[in-house]
Design an enzyme around this catalytic site. Structure first.
Site, PDB file in Angstrom:
ATOM      1  CE  LYS A  17      -1.805   3.183   2.076  1.00 12.96           C
ATOM      2  NZ  LYS A  17      -1.700   4.627   1.627  1.00 12.96           N
ATOM      3  CD  GLU A  51      12.237   4.132   9.102  1.00 15.40           C
ATOM      4  OE1 GLU A  51      12.339   4.916  10.073  1.00 15.40           O
ATOM      5  OE2 GLU A  51      12.164   4.506   7.936  1.00 15.40           O
ATOM      6  CB  CYS A  61      12.573   9.122   9.215  1.00 10.70           C
ATOM      7  SG  CYS A  61      13.337   7.980   8.057  1.00 10.70           S
ATOM      8  CD  GLU A  64       9.833  12.855  11.863  1.00 13.25           C
ATOM      9  OE1 GLU A  64       8.683  12.368  11.854  1.00 13.25           O
ATOM     10  OE2 GLU A  64      10.831  12.211  11.500  1.00 13.25           O
TER      11      GLU A  64
HETATM   12  P1  NAP Z   1       1.521   8.578   7.602  1.00 15.64           P
HETATM   13  O1  NAP Z   1       0.151   9.136   7.738  1.00 15.64           O
HETATM   14  O2  NAP Z   1       2.108   7.878   8.743  1.00 15.64           O
HETATM   15  O3  NAP Z   1       1.480   7.608   6.332  1.00 15.64           O
HETATM   16  C1  NAP Z   1       2.381   6.586   6.012  1.00 15.64           C
HETATM   17  C2  NAP Z   1       1.627   5.523   5.257  1.00 15.64           C
HETATM   18  O4  NAP Z   1       0.665   4.900   6.118  1.00 15.64           O
HETATM   19  C3  NAP Z   1       0.825   6.076   4.078  1.00 15.64           C
HETATM   20  O5  NAP Z   1       0.801   5.144   3.043  1.00 15.64           O
HETATM   21  C4  NAP Z   1      -0.540   6.252   4.712  1.00 15.64           C
HETATM   22  O6  NAP Z   1      -1.576   6.362   3.810  1.00 15.64           O
HETATM   23  C5  NAP Z   1      -0.628   5.007   5.551  1.00 15.64           C
HETATM   24  N1  NAP Z   1      -1.655   5.077   6.606  1.00 15.64           N
HETATM   25  C6  NAP Z   1      -2.216   6.175   7.158  1.00 15.64           C
HETATM   26  N2  NAP Z   1      -3.153   5.827   8.069  1.00 15.64           N
HETATM   27  C7  NAP Z   1      -3.171   4.473   8.092  1.00 15.64           C
HETATM   28  C8  NAP Z   1      -3.934   3.504   8.830  1.00 15.64           C
HETATM   29  N3  NAP Z   1      -4.859   3.851   9.732  1.00 15.64           N
HETATM   30  N4  NAP Z   1      -3.685   2.198   8.612  1.00 15.64           N
HETATM   31  C9  NAP Z   1      -2.760   1.804   7.725  1.00 15.64           C
HETATM   32  N5  NAP Z   1      -2.028   2.671   6.983  1.00 15.64           N
HETATM   33  C10 NAP Z   1      -2.216   3.988   7.175  1.00 15.64           C
HETATM   34  O7  NAP Z   1       2.496   9.700   7.130  1.00 15.64           O
HETATM   35  P2  NAP Z   1       2.177  10.902   6.149  1.00 15.64           P
HETATM   36  O8  NAP Z   1       0.753  11.345   6.264  1.00 15.64           O
HETATM   37  O9  NAP Z   1       2.620  10.531   4.825  1.00 15.64           O
HETATM   38  O10 NAP Z   1       3.126  12.009   6.784  1.00 15.64           O
HETATM   39  C11 NAP Z   1       2.837  12.576   8.052  1.00 15.64           C
HETATM   40  C12 NAP Z   1       4.069  12.583   8.925  1.00 15.64           C
HETATM   41  O11 NAP Z   1       4.645  11.277   8.998  1.00 15.64           O
HETATM   42  C13 NAP Z   1       5.225  13.429   8.418  1.00 15.64           C
HETATM   43  O12 NAP Z   1       5.075  14.772   8.717  1.00 15.64           O
HETATM   44  C14 NAP Z   1       6.396  12.792   9.116  1.00 15.64           C
HETATM   45  O13 NAP Z   1       6.524  13.255  10.426  1.00 15.64           O
HETATM   46  C15 NAP Z   1       6.047  11.354   9.147  1.00 15.64           C
HETATM   47  N6  NAP Z   1       6.718  10.591   8.077  1.00 15.64           N
HETATM   48  C16 NAP Z   1       7.753   9.805   8.410  1.00 15.64           C
HETATM   49  C17 NAP Z   1       8.405   9.091   7.420  1.00 15.64           C
HETATM   50  C18 NAP Z   1       9.566   8.229   7.701  1.00 15.64           C
HETATM   51  O14 NAP Z   1      10.349   7.984   6.804  1.00 15.64           O
HETATM   52  N7  NAP Z   1       9.717   7.716   8.898  1.00 15.64           N
HETATM   53  C19 NAP Z   1       7.974   9.172   6.112  1.00 15.64           C
HETATM   54  C20 NAP Z   1       6.868   9.972   5.804  1.00 15.64           C
HETATM   55  C21 NAP Z   1       6.251  10.655   6.807  1.00 15.64           C
HETATM   56  P3  NAP Z   1      -2.068   7.849   3.421  1.00 15.64           P
HETATM   57  O15 NAP Z   1      -1.069   8.294   2.421  1.00 15.64           O
HETATM   58  O16 NAP Z   1      -3.432   7.675   2.866  1.00 15.64           O
HETATM   59  O17 NAP Z   1      -2.065   8.683   4.684  1.00 15.64           O
END
Ligand code: NAP
Ligand code: MG
Length: 474
Positions: A169, A244, A278, A378
């Protein structure tokens, strides 16, 4: 205008059952560049069923066969590198040099996994037992937008190397990159169902995968908040879960550091991937006695940090991926000012002369204290904080004063001293005088940066379950 209205299930591109539309943007211009048709829970269930059917045969393939498949996948993704690069720049806004690294990384992880498999012993003797490392089952792989292609291929590489089948996904904001990667992997000619790629929302497709009874293993990269939610829901069926998550990585500039080297490394560590990383080194720990000198060097070096059009070769920092991320970064810059930090470079708003695009001003704060929000949370953008310390003991204490523990950097003229400091840092990786990744080394977090490891042998074993067979040894 791009139109992406297919997902990949059971070895074929298919029209999803879901029909929710989703707009794709160019973050450098804010223009809509395409439309995606999102999959839903029904599609997720079809993908899991396909992966489950494929598992019976695939889990019993010889490592040699899987090495061949991984090498075919590597060649196929490498052959699409230029298309991938274009997609990364257009849809994500990575500056060209970074985009090239990302496009190359997406194929390299597949070859790396083949290399790990070459040298891995699936069967070993322990006491009187024969211990067999057995593929764990169907894996759900959930990835974010900040390195879409590399996360898809990296997680798939480890899962498939182990003999697992998978449902991916990806982030819906990365649909162009996902399409290029999916087409490439399709061309590699794997058995149907071994991998399935279902672009949809996290709260629909992601949730369906992470709660599905036939999914045995989850590997998730993204925010700590969603990671915790997934771990809770995965507990119901005790899914093995690799998380991660976020970071707030310290850069410990020891008092003997050569600033000619330390300052450029600090900016590379902090601003990599436009700050949307990250592992970004966002807390810069500087000896109090050398603060003025360090600040002057940082101000001078910031003159060469350019936020702008990712297609311009002079650009080092591209736009934030979305309006939401732009707002988030602006909010944190405002909080930093309100809480009394001093703006050394950058500040709120867009860079001078930029009218459109989710570009922020690369920002460095000084006079930051450990209790400030910008030192604790973060930000996920190019916003760095300088904190000071009196002696090495205090530097180590500040470095560890965080709920996160993904990565740390130690900069020093004395490697023995740096190693001693590294031994006391609570982080999954400590980089001494370097910002270079090594794919053979494990990657993952201490504390709230995650659970488990990716890459190398540890990354492979995250998709394996040990089984002891007793009474058969000679
Ligand atoms: P996120 O919401 O954690 O999303 C990561 C992945 O998980 C996306 O594919 C997301 O889909 C999916 N997801 C969201 N809610 C879920 C659920 N309830 N069950 C299963 N999967 C789910 O991150 P983001 O919205 O892309 O970014 C928000 C914040 O996350 C950033 O500001 C940053 O702090 C952090 N981030 C961290 C990393 C890293 O490398 N560790 C990478 C990206 C972001 P959707 O796209 O539909 O939300
Ligand atoms: Mg999200």
């Amino acid at each position: 205008m791009y139109r992406i209205d297919q997902i990949y299930i059971d070895g074929a591109f298919v029209t999803p059952h879901g029909d929710e539309p989703f707009a794709l943007f160019n973050p450098a211009t804010e223009a809509v560049i395409g439309h995606v048709r999102l999959a839903d829970e029904v599609d997720a269930a079809h993908a899991v069923a396909a992966a489950k059917r494929a598992f019976t045969t695939f889990s019993r393939t010889a490592p040699r066969e899987r090495i061949d498949m991984l090498l075919r996948m590597h060649a196929a993704v490498l052959a699409r590198e230029d298309d991938l690069l274009d997609a990364i720049v257009e849809e994500y806004g990575a500056p060209a040099s970074r985009a090239r690294w990302m496009a190359r990384h997406a194929s390299e992880v597949l070859r790396d996994a083949a290399g790990v498999l070459e040298n891995y012993a699936f069967t070993r003797r322990m006491g009187t037992a024969e211990v067999v490392m057995q593929p764990i089952g169907v894996a759900g792989l959930i990835t974010p937008w900040n390195n879409d292609a590399g996360f898809i291929t990296g997680k798939l590489a480890a899962a498939l190397a182990a003999g697992c089948t998978a449902v991916v996904k990806p982030s819906e904001m990365s649909a162009l990159q996902t399409r290029v990667v999916t087409e490439a992997l399709h061309a590699a000619g794997l058995p149907p169902g071994v991998f399935n790629i279902v672009t949809g929302r996290g709260d629909t497709v992601g949730a369906a995968i992470s709660t599905h009874p036939d999914v045995t293993k989850l590997s998730f990269t993204g925010s700590t908040a969603v990671g915790k939610h997934i771990l809770r829901t995965a507990a119901e069926s005790l899914k093995r879960t690799t998380l991660e998550l976020g970071g707030k990585s310290p850069v410990i500039v020891l008092d003997d550091a050569d600033f000619d080297k330390a300052v450029p490394l600090t900016l590379q560590a902090g601003f990599m991937n436009s700050g949307q990383a990250c592992i970004a080194g966002t807390r810069i720990l500087v000896p109090q006695a050398r603060l003025a000198e360090f600040e002057a060097r940082m101000v001078a070096a910031m003159a060469d940090v350019r936020a702008g059009d990712p297609r311009d070769a002079a650009t080092t920092i591209g736009p934030m991926v979305s309006q939401k991320q732009w707002d988030r970064v602006q909010r944190y810059i405002g909080i930093g000012i309100d809480e009394g930090a001093r703006v050394l470079a950058g500040g709120p708003g867009r860079p001078d002369g930029v009218q459109a695009g989710w570009l922020v001003r690369p920002t460095v704060f000084s006079d930051v204290t450990g209790d400030m929000t910008i030192a604790r949370e973060e930000i996920f953008g190019p916003v760095l904080s300088i904190l000071t310390y009196r002696d090495t003991e205090e530097a180590i204490a500040i470095a560890n004063d965080t709920p996160y523990g993904l990565q740390a950097y130690v900069l020093s003229s004395n490697v023995a001293r740096a190693r001693e400091v590294a031994s006391r840092i609570e982080a999954g990786r400590v980089l001494v005088n370097t910002v270079t990744h090594d794919p053979a080394a494990p990657f993952g977090g201490f504390k709230q940066s995650g659970i488990g490891r990716e890459y190398g042998t540890f990354g492979l074993e995250a998709f394996l379950e040990p089984k002891a067979v007793l009474g058969v040894a000679a």
